[in-house]
Design a protein around this motif. Structure first.
Motif, PDB file in Angstrom:
ATOM      1  N   GLN A  76      31.975 -70.765  -3.892  1.00  0.00           N
ATOM      2  CA  GLN A  76      33.249 -70.131  -4.203  1.00  0.00           C
ATOM      3  C   GLN A  76      33.494 -69.137  -3.080  1.00  0.00           C
ATOM      4  N   THR A  77      34.702 -69.138  -2.534  1.00  0.00           N
ATOM      5  CA  THR A  77      34.959 -68.199  -1.449  1.00  0.00           C
ATOM      6  C   THR A  77      36.343 -67.582  -1.599  1.00  0.00           C
ATOM      7  N   ARG A  78      36.447 -66.342  -1.179  1.00  0.00           N
ATOM      8  CA  ARG A  78      37.714 -65.627  -1.321  1.00  0.00           C
ATOM      9  C   ARG A  78      38.023 -64.777  -0.085  1.00  0.00           C
ATOM     10  N   GLY A  79      39.296 -64.689   0.226  1.00  0.00           N
ATOM     11  CA  GLY A  79      39.780 -63.734   1.221  1.00  0.00           C
ATOM     12  C   GLY A  79      40.616 -62.704   0.482  1.00  0.00           C
ATOM     13  N   VAL A  80      40.186 -61.453   0.542  1.00  0.00           N
ATOM     14  CA  VAL A  80      40.783 -60.419  -0.294  1.00  0.00           C
ATOM     15  C   VAL A  80      41.583 -59.446   0.570  1.00  0.00           C
ATOM     16  N   LEU A 120      39.475 -55.835  -5.703  1.00  0.00           N
ATOM     17  CA  LEU A 120      39.474 -56.759  -6.845  1.00  0.00           C
ATOM     18  C   LEU A 120      39.427 -56.025  -8.185  1.00  0.00           C
ATOM     19  N   ALA A 121      39.304 -54.696  -8.139  1.00  0.00           N
ATOM     20  CA  ALA A 121      39.187 -53.936  -9.388  1.00  0.00           C
ATOM     21  C   ALA A 121      40.493 -53.993 -10.186  1.00  0.00           C
ATOM     22  N   ASP A 122      40.366 -53.804 -11.492  1.00  0.00           N
ATOM     23  CA  ASP A 122      41.547 -53.855 -12.372  1.00  0.00           C
ATOM     24  C   ASP A 122      42.611 -52.842 -11.970  1.00  0.00           C
ATOM     25  N   TRP A 123      42.130 -51.674 -11.535  1.00  0.00           N
ATOM     26  CA  TRP A 123      43.044 -50.578 -11.231  1.00  0.00           C
ATOM     27  C   TRP A 123      43.650 -50.672  -9.832  1.00  0.00           C
ATOM     28  N   GLY A 148      46.373 -59.586  -7.803  1.00  0.00           N
ATOM     29  CA  GLY A 148      44.918 -59.440  -7.760  1.00  0.00           C
ATOM     30  C   GLY A 148      44.382 -59.308  -6.352  1.00  0.00           C
ATOM     31  N   ASN A 149      45.303 -59.254  -5.357  1.00  0.00           N
ATOM     32  CA  ASN A 149      44.930 -59.104  -3.945  1.00  0.00           C
ATOM     33  C   ASN A 149      44.136 -60.285  -3.380  1.00  0.00           C
ATOM     34  N   ALA A 187      28.378 -57.404  -7.698  1.00  0.00           N
ATOM     35  CA  ALA A 187      28.185 -58.339  -8.808  1.00  0.00           C
ATOM     36  C   ALA A 187      29.272 -59.393  -8.742  1.00  0.00           C
ATOM     37  N   ILE A 188      29.300 -60.161  -7.660  1.00  0.00           N
ATOM     38  CA  ILE A 188      30.395 -61.108  -7.526  1.00  0.00           C
ATOM     39  C   ILE A 188      29.988 -62.509  -7.919  1.00  0.00           C
ATOM     40  N   MET A 189      28.736 -62.704  -8.217  1.00  0.00           N
ATOM     41  CA  MET A 189      28.336 -64.047  -8.575  1.00  0.00           C
ATOM     42  C   MET A 189      27.806 -64.038  -9.994  1.00  0.00           C
ATOM     43  N   ALA A 190      28.466 -64.822 -10.829  1.00  0.00           N
ATOM     44  CA  ALA A 190      27.966 -64.923 -12.187  1.00  0.00           C
ATOM     45  C   ALA A 190      26.630 -65.648 -12.157  1.00  0.00           C
TER      46      ALA A 190
END
Lengths: 811, 179
Positions: free
Chosen positions: A349-353, A142-145, A155-156, A795-798
Motif C-alpha cells: 500500500q503506498t500513499r503520497g500525502v 493524515l490526522a483527523d484534525w 484527507g490530504n 502506526a501506518i501499517m495494520a
C-alpha cells in the motif's frame, strides 16, 4: 564498429569550462534584459487577504509588479495530465491566488532594470496574510484534525494505491517460519546542483515567437508547458538549454518561475531573466524522499524469501510536480521493493500525502533509493534473525543470470544482469572473510575500543533508459518518453548533432560524440554534439531517468541510418555505380567489397554543394527513437565503516562499487557518474536533511544548515565494472546516472547497523548524523532490554508488528 | 534604500594583469561586479553566503569569496579570476591540464573556485598528501564528482608543477619551509 566507444577519451566540453568560458544561464544577458524577483510566502499555510503593491510599483527601475489574480489573466495554470488510478488532480497556480501552501511559494513577481532594484522593490510589497494551521509530516497531514490543503484531495491524500501480486501474501506470511520487519524513515533531501535554477525569456512581437533559455533538464516538456500556459502553438515557442551547472532531477520539473518570466517578457516586450539564489533554491526547488516505510519479509529457515509486504507513505509537499504528479517517490519505492531478489508474493500500500512543504520532484534514484534501503535492511534483519551471513542470504535470493527476462511481482521485466557475479566480486575486493574475522576478533576481545567495525552490503537493480510505454503505463501523459536526434553533414565533412536530451554536466557531448563517431566510422574530432535546442529536434523528453546513453545512442543510430540513406544516391552518382553496389564504410561510402574505391564524407559534402545548390548549407536529418519500456542496470556496493560510539562519528574505511551498466561508452565518464551519485547517496544517509519546524518554517534554508558532504567527508570510491549487455537497446547500453545514489544509503545504513549490532539497537531513521548515532548508543545504555520500541515509529501499517524488529514466529 | 548605499563609486582594479575601471553602488557584491561590470562570467555564484566557494578569486594573491565582499573593498587591488589562469589561448595552466586529464570536472560550475583555491594551495604546499589535499579543498563544494577526481587532479597538478624547472626551486624551498 567500436573504435571510439569504450575508450576513456577526455571530454570535449572541458577546455571551455576550465577557461571560465562556459555560458550558464545567469551568464546570458541580452541587451535590454530586465530582472525578476519574487515575493515568497513567509507562511506555510495562509489565506492571502490582500496584496498592496503601490510603493513597489513606483520604486526606481521597476517596470512590472504582478500578483496571482493579475497573472491568471495573462497565463493559464499548468494542467499536469495524469491518468494514473489513485491520483488526484489539484490546481497549482503559478503565483498564489488565494492560499499559500508552503514557505517560499511565489506570491508576487517584481521586474526591474537591475536585480538589486527588483529585490528592493520586492521588499516594498505588502501582503496581508491570514495564517492557517500547517502540516509538514505524514502523520499530522493524515490526522483527523489536519487542515485540508486542497478541496480536491480530502484527507490530504494526493495519491494512493494498493496492489497485490496475488491473494496468497498474507497466507504465506502466516505459514512462514520466519519473518523480519523493517521500519525506516528517509529524510527530506534535495538535489542541490551548485548552479541554482534560472530562466531567461524573450518575446519577438513581430514574429509572435517566444524564446526561453532555461537551466532545465526537460526542454521539450518545458516548451509544451509554455505553449499551454501562454496559449501559443508549440512551434512558436523555442527552448534553448545553455550550459547547465548540474541537475540531478531538480531541474527535470517545470516550475512556475519558468512560466512567469515568459509571461513578463511577452507583456513587457523585453527580455526578462530570473536567476535563483540559494535560499530560494532550498525553499522552492523540488524536494525528494521524505518517506516512511514499514516492510516485512517472510522466509524459510534457510533464508529463502517467500513473500514481502509493505506500507509506504511519502510527504510529497503542497502540489504534485509538473509533469510527474505526486507519485514519483510513493510508486517508485513500491514498485522496486522486491529489488534484485526472487520474491514470489508481494503486496503493498503506498500513499503520497500533501504537506505544507515544497513540492517533491525527481531526485537521482527517485523511489529506488528507499526501496533499496528497505530491501537491503530487510535482508540483513533476516540474516541476523536466522544467524546467517548476510552475504549468504543475498546469494540465496538473487535472481540468477539464467532467469532473464525475469518478470517481477510488480510488472517490471528485468532484461539482463549478473547480480551474483557483482556480489562475489565486491566481496572479494573488500576481502569480506577477513573483515568478518577482524570483526569477530575485535568483538570477542571484549575490547574497550570505542570504534566499532561494520560491514554493509547493498545489492540493487534499477530501471533506466525508459521509453514512452513506461510513462504511458504510469499515466504521465505530459512525458512523451521518446527522444530525437538531428544530424547534419557539414560542408567540411564533419558531423554536427543535436539531441532532445540536454547536457547537464554528465558529459553527454563527449559520450554521444563517441557513439556518433562510431556510427560513421570517423574520428571523434570530426563530430560535434551541440546543446539541446527545441528548434533543432522535433520532439523529446529530457535528461532524466538515466536515459541519456540509451535514448541518445538509439536516436543517433536512427538519424545516422537516415543520413546514410540520403547520401547513398549521391555517392552512387559520384562513384558512377548503381546505389545497390554502394555501401557505407570507414569515413564515407565505397563500392561494395572495394573499400579503396570510395568517397569520403568531405567529398560527399562538397558533392552535394556542387550538384544541388539547395543543399549548400549541409544535408541534415532528424529521427526519433522510442527506448524500450526499461533496461535494468544493477550493482553491488559494500561499505566498511568504523563507528565511534563515543562521538557518533562514522568513518568510511572502504567503499567498493561493482556496477553493471552494460557496455561502457566512456569509462572515465561512467566512473565519474558513479562517484558523484554515490557521494549524493552518502550525503543522504549521513548528513543531509531538510527540516521543517512544526509551524512549517524550513529551518535548513542555507548551506550552513543543509549539510552536503565536502572532500573530507567522503572516502575513496573503488569501482569495478561488469558489462552485461541489454538485449533491448542499441549498443546494449544501460543507464548509469543514478545508480550510485540508489546503492549508497543501504550500504552505509547496513554497515552502521552491523557495527552497532552488539548494542542491540536498530537503525530506523536517517540521516545517521553523529547526533543520531549517539542517540542510538544512549538508547542502548538507558534500557535494559535490547528490543526497545521507537517513539518515532509510525502506526501506518495494520497488523501485529513490532516495528523495526524482526519477528520470529513459531513454525 | 539610502543615498549612501546607492550612490555609485568609481572602482579601479587590476584584473588578470589588466587595468580595469568601473562604477558600482557600495552595496554591490564583488562577485556581481566581476560578472556584470568586468564581464568576467567565469566566476560563478552558488550560494551567496560564503559556503560553496564557487565564487572564489584571488585578491592580491589570496583566495577570497567574492560573494562575501563588496566591490568597493576591491578598489585598488589586484584580482585574478579563472579567465586569467591560462598563460594564453593555446595553453592551459597545469592545474587546468590536470583537471582535464583526470576528469576533475563534470558540470564545471564549481570548477573555477576549485582551480583558484588549488593554485594558492599548491604554491604553499607543492607536495601534499591525499589527506592534505582533501583538507585544502574542504571549503569548496562540488555536487557532481564526489571530489574523487578533483583530488586526483590536484595531486597530478602538483606533480606537473614540481616537474617544471621554473617551479622546482620554489617547490624545494617551500617543502623545507613546511617542515
Amino acid at each position: 564498429m567500436r573504435a571510439a566507444v569504450g575508450t576513456p577519451i577526455r571530454r570535449v566540453e572541458d577546455e571551455r569550462l576550465l577557461r571560465g568560458e562556459g555560458a550558464y544561464l545567469d551568464d546570458l544577458c541580452p541587451v535590454g534584459t530586465l530582472h525578476a524577483a519574487f515575493v515568497r510566502s513567509v507562511h506555510a499555510h495562509a489565506r492571502v487577504v490582500s496584496v498592496d503593491a503601490t510603493s513597489s510599483s513606483i520604486a526606481p527601475g521597476v517596470s512590472l509588479v504582478l500578483d496571482g489574480p493579475q497573472l491568471e489573466k495573462l497565463a493559464q495554470p499548468l494542467e499536469t495530465r495524469i491518468t494514473a488510478p489513485g491520483c488526484r488532480q489539484v490546481r497549482h497556480p503559478h503565483l498564489v491566488v488565494d492560499r499559500a501552501r508552503f514557505v517560499g511559494e511565489p506570491v508576487v513577481l517584481v521586474v526591474a532594470d537591475d536585480v538589486y532594484r527588483a529585490r528592493d522593490a520586492a521588499e516594498l510589497v505588502e501582503i496581508d496574510y491570514d495564517p492557517l494551521p500547517a502540516v509538514t509530516t505524514v502523520d499530522t497531514a493524515l490526522a483527523d484534525w489536519a487542515p485540508v490543503l486542497h478541496d480536491q484531495a480530502p484527507g490530504n491524500v494526493l495519491f494512493e494505491r494498493q496492489v497485490a501480486s496475488d491473494g496468497e501474501v498474507d497466507a504465506t506470511f502466516d505459514a512462514a517460519p520466519v519473518t523480519a520487519t523493517v521500519t525506516m524513515r528517509h529524510p527530506r533531501v534535495t538535489g542541490l546542483p551548485i548552479e541554482n535554477r534560472g530562466a531567461l525569456a524573450d518575446w519577438d512581437a513581430r514574429a509572435q515567437c517566444l524564446t526561453v533559455w532555461s537551466s532545465t533538464q526537460s526542454p521539450h516538456i518545458l516548451r509544451g508547458a509554455l505553449a499551454d500556459s501562454l496559449d501559443l502553438p508549440a512551434e512558436s515557442v523555442r527552448v534553448i538549454v545553455p550550459d547547465v551547472g548540474g541537475g540531478f532531477g531538480t531541474k527535470a520539473q517545470i516550475y512556475p518561475e519558468e512560466i512567469i518570466v515568459a509571461v513578463a517578457a511577452r507583456y513587457l516586450g523585453r527580455p526578462v531573466k530570473w536567476a535563483e539564489d540559494r535560499q530560494e533554491n532550498l525553499l522552492a526547488a523540488s524536494h525528494a524522499r521524505d518517506t516512511r516505510i514499514v516492510a516485512e519479509v517472510a522466509a524459510d529457515r534457510e533464508g529463502t524469501i517467500l513473500a514481502m509486504r509493505a506500507d509506504i507513505a511519502c510527504a510529497v509537499g503542497a502540489y504534485g510536480a509538473h509533469p510527474y504528479g505526486p507519485m514519483l517517490e510513493p510508486m517508485g519505492t513500491a514498485s522496486m521493493l522486491p529489488g534484485p531478489y526472487a520474491v514470489p508474493h508481494y503486496r503493498f500500500q503506498t500513499r503520497g500525502v500533501a504537506t505544507n512543504a515544497s513540492p517533491e520532484g525527481a531526485y537521482r534514484g527517485v523511489g529506488m533509493v528507499v526501496a533499496t534501503l528497505t530491501h537491503e535492511r530487510l535482508i540483513d534483519e533476516l540474516a541476523r534473525t536466522l544467524e546467517l551471513d548476510p552475504a549468504d542470504v543475498r546469494r540465496r535470493n538473487l535472481i540468477p543470470s539464467a532467469s532473464f527476462p525475469y518478470a517481477t511481482p510488480t510488472g517490471h521485466v528485468y532484461d539482463s544482469g549478473a547480480y551474483a557475479e557483482a556480489l562475489s566480486r565486491a566481496l572479494a575486493r573488500v576481502s569480506y572473510d577477513d573483515l568478518r574475522a577482524e570483526q569477530a576478533e575485535r568483538r570477542s576481545a571484549g575490547s574497550q575500543d570505542c570504534r566499532h567495525l561494520g560491514v554493509g552490503i547493498s545489492c540493487y537493480v534499477e530501471y533506466t533508459g525508459m521509453g514512452s510505454r513506461t510513462f504511458q503505463t504510469r499515466g504521465m501523459l505530459s512525458v512523451p518518453g521518446n527522444e530525437a536526434a538531428w544530424v547534419r553533414l557539414d560542408l567540411d565533412g564533419g558531423l554536427t548533432a543535436a539531441l532532445s536530451i540536454p547536457a547537464i554536466g554528465q558529459g553527454l557531448q563527449t559520450s554521444l560524440a563517441q557513439v556518433l563517431a562510431d556510427e560513421f566510422q570517423v574520428p571523434v574530432a570530426q563530430v560535434r554534439v551541440v546543446q539541446a535546442d527545441t528548434a533543432l529536434t522535433p520532439e523529446g523528453s529530457g535528461a532524466f531517468g538515466s536515459r541519456g546513453a540509451v535514448a541518445g545512442a538509439g536516436a543517433l543510430h536512427a538519424a545516422a541510418d537516415r543520413l546514410k540513406e540520403r547520401l547513398l544516391p549521391l555517392a552512387a552518382e559520384l562513384l558512377e555505380a548503381a546505389p545497390v553496389d554502394v555501401e557505407y564504410g570507414a569515413g564515407g561510402m565505397h563500392l561494395r567489397g572495394a573499400p579503396d574505391r570510395g568517397v569520403s564524407l568531405a567529398t560527399l559534402a562538397m558533392g552535394i554543394d556542387d550538384a544541388d545548390r539547395e543543399h549548400a548549407a549541409g544535408l541534415s536529418v532528424s529521427a526519433a527513437y522510442d527506448p524500450p519500456v526499461a533496461t535494468f542496470a544493477s550493482a553491488t556496493h559494500i561499505a566498511v565503516v568504523e563507528v565511534d560510539v563515543e562521538t557518533g562519528l562514522v568513518e568510511i574505511r572502504r567503499y567498493v562499487v561493482v556496477e553493471d551498466c552494460g557496455p561502457i561508452i566512456n569509462p572515465i565518464i561512467v566512473e565519474g557518474q558513479v562517484h558523484g551519485a554515490t557521494a549524493q547517496g552518502i550525503g543522504g544517509v549521513l548528513f543531509e536533511e531538510l527540516i521543517y519546524d512544526v509551524g512549517g518554517q524550513l529551518i535548513t534554508a542555507s548551506l550552513m544548515d543543509y549539510l552536503v558532504p565536502g572532500a573530507t567527508e567522503l572516502p575513496t570510491i573503488e569501482i569495478d565494472h561488469l558489462e552485461t549487455a541489454s538485449p533491448l537497446t542499441v549498443g546494449g547500453y544501460k543507464g548509469v546516472g543514478e545508480g550510485g545514489t540508489v546503492g549508497a544509503p543501504a550500504a552505509i545504513a547496513n554497515a552502521i547497523a552491523d557495527a552497532l549490532a552488539p548494542l542491540g539497537v536498530t537503525v530506523s531513521e536517517l540521516p545517521l548524523s553523529p547526533e543520531r548515532v549517539r542517540a542510538l548508543v544512549r538508547e542502548r545504555s538507558h534500557t535494559a532490554a535490547p528490543t526497545t520500541s521507537h517513539a518515532s515509529t509510525p502506526a501506518i501499517m495494520a497488523g501485529p508488528h513490532n516495528a523495526g524488529h524482526s519477528l520470529v514466529r513459531p513454525s | 534604500m539610502s543615498d549612501a548605499a546607492t550612490t555609485r563609486r568609481k572602482i579601479q582594479v587590476t584584473v588578470n594583469g589588466r587595468q580595469a575601471e568601473g562604477e558600482a553602488e557600495p552595496r554591490k557584491l564583488l562577485s556581481d561586479f566581476i560578472r556584470e561590470d568586468l564581464g568576467l562570467t567565469g566566476t560563478h555564484v552558488g550560494c551567496e553566503h560564503g559556503v560553496c566557494g564557487a565564487c572564489t578569486v584571488l585578491l592580491d594573491g589570496e583566495p577570497v569569496r567574492t560573494c562575501l565582499m563588496f566591490a568597493v573593498q576591491a578598489d585598488g587591488h589586484d584580482l585574478l579570476t579563472v579567465e586569467g589562469l591560462a598563460p594564453g589561448p593555446d595553453q592551459l595552466h597545469p592545474i587546468q591540464e590536470a583537471f582535464w586529464e583526470r576528469h576533475g570536472l563534470q558540470c564545471g560550475f564549481c570548477t573555477p573556485g576549485f582551480l583558484l583555491t588549488i593554485k594558492v594551495y599548491l604554491a604553499e604546499n607543492p607536495d601534499p598528501t591525499e589527506r592534505e589535499v582533501r583538507e585544502a579543498l574542504s571549503g569548496n563544494l562540488c555536487r557532481c564528482t564526489g571530489y574523487q577526481n578533483i583530488v586526483k587532479a590536484t595531486l597530478r597538478a602538483a606533480e606537473i608543477l614540481r616537474s617544471e624547472p621554473e617551479n622546482a626551486d620554489k617547490a624545494s624551498t617551500k617543502t623545507t619551509q613546511r617542515d
